[in-house]
Design a protein around this motif. Structure first.
Motif, PDB file in Angstrom:
ATOM      1  N   ILE A  47       0.840  -1.202   0.000  1.00  0.00           N
ATOM      2  CA  ILE A  47       0.000   0.000   0.000  1.00  0.00           C
ATOM      3  C   ILE A  47       0.876   1.254   0.000  1.00  0.00           C
ATOM      4  CG2 ILE A  47      -1.714   1.318   1.332  1.00  0.00           C
ATOM      5  CD1 ILE A  47      -2.864  -1.130  -0.064  1.00  0.00           C
ATOM      6  N   GLY A  48       1.967   1.229   0.773  1.00  0.00           N
ATOM      7  CA  GLY A  48       2.892   2.363   0.788  1.00  0.00           C
ATOM      8  C   GLY A  48       3.530   2.595  -0.572  1.00  0.00           C
ATOM      9  N   LEU A  49       3.929   1.528  -1.236  1.00  0.00           N
ATOM     10  CA  LEU A  49       4.506   1.668  -2.578  1.00  0.00           C
ATOM     11  C   LEU A  49       3.496   2.243  -3.563  1.00  0.00           C
ATOM     12  CD1 LEU A  49       6.583  -1.615  -2.899  1.00  0.00           C
ATOM     13  CD2 LEU A  49       7.459   0.717  -2.741  1.00  0.00           C
ATOM     14  N   LEU A  50       2.267   1.792  -3.491  1.00  0.00           N
ATOM     15  CA  LEU A  50       1.234   2.358  -4.367  1.00  0.00           C
ATOM     16  C   LEU A  50       1.056   3.855  -4.107  1.00  0.00           C
ATOM     17  CD1 LEU A  50      -1.549  -0.383  -4.368  1.00  0.00           C
ATOM     18  CD2 LEU A  50       0.000   0.228  -6.216  1.00  0.00           C
ATOM     19  N   PHE A  51       1.084   4.247  -2.846  1.00  0.00           N
ATOM     20  CA  PHE A  51       0.950   5.664  -2.511  1.00  0.00           C
ATOM     21  C   PHE A  51       2.131   6.472  -3.051  1.00  0.00           C
ATOM     22  CE2 PHE A  51       1.676   9.222   0.439  1.00  0.00           C
ATOM     23  CZ  PHE A  51       0.483   9.904   0.246  1.00  0.00           C
ATOM     24  N   ILE A  52       3.338   5.927  -2.908  1.00  0.00           N
ATOM     25  CA  ILE A  52       4.540   6.616  -3.402  1.00  0.00           C
ATOM     26  C   ILE A  52       4.490   6.745  -4.925  1.00  0.00           C
ATOM     27  CG2 ILE A  52       7.044   6.384  -3.668  1.00  0.00           C
ATOM     28  CD1 ILE A  52       7.056   5.164  -0.825  1.00  0.00           C
TER      29      ILE A  52
END
Length: 62
Positions: free
Chosen positions: A50-55
Motif C-alpha cells: 500500500i505504501g509503494l502504491l501511494f509513493i
C-alpha cells in the motif's frame, strides 16, 4: 437523524458483538497459535505494498 430506539439498538448490538468476538477469540487462541504462525509477515507485506502504491501515485502526479 436516527431515532432514540435505533441508537439504543446499535449500542446494545455493538456491546454484545464485541463481547462475543472476545469470547470467540479466547476460545480459539490455541488454534490461532498453531495455524497462523508468521501471519504478521503478510500484514507487513500488505502495508509495504500500500505504501509503494501511494509513493508511485505521488510521483506520477507531478
Amino acid at each position: 437523524m436516527f431515532s432514540q430506539g435505533q441508537l439504543i439498538f446499535s449500542l446494545c448490538f455493538l456491546i454484545v458483538f464485541v463481547i462475543t468476538m472476545i469470547f470467540s477469540y479466547r476460545k480459539d487462541i490455541k488454534t490461532h497459535k498453531l495455524f497462523y504462525k508468521g501471519n504478521y509477515k503478510i500484514l507487513i507485506g500488505f502495508f509495504i505494498f500500500i505504501g509503494l502504491l501511494f509513493i508511485i501515485k505521488t510521483f506520477l502526479k507531478h
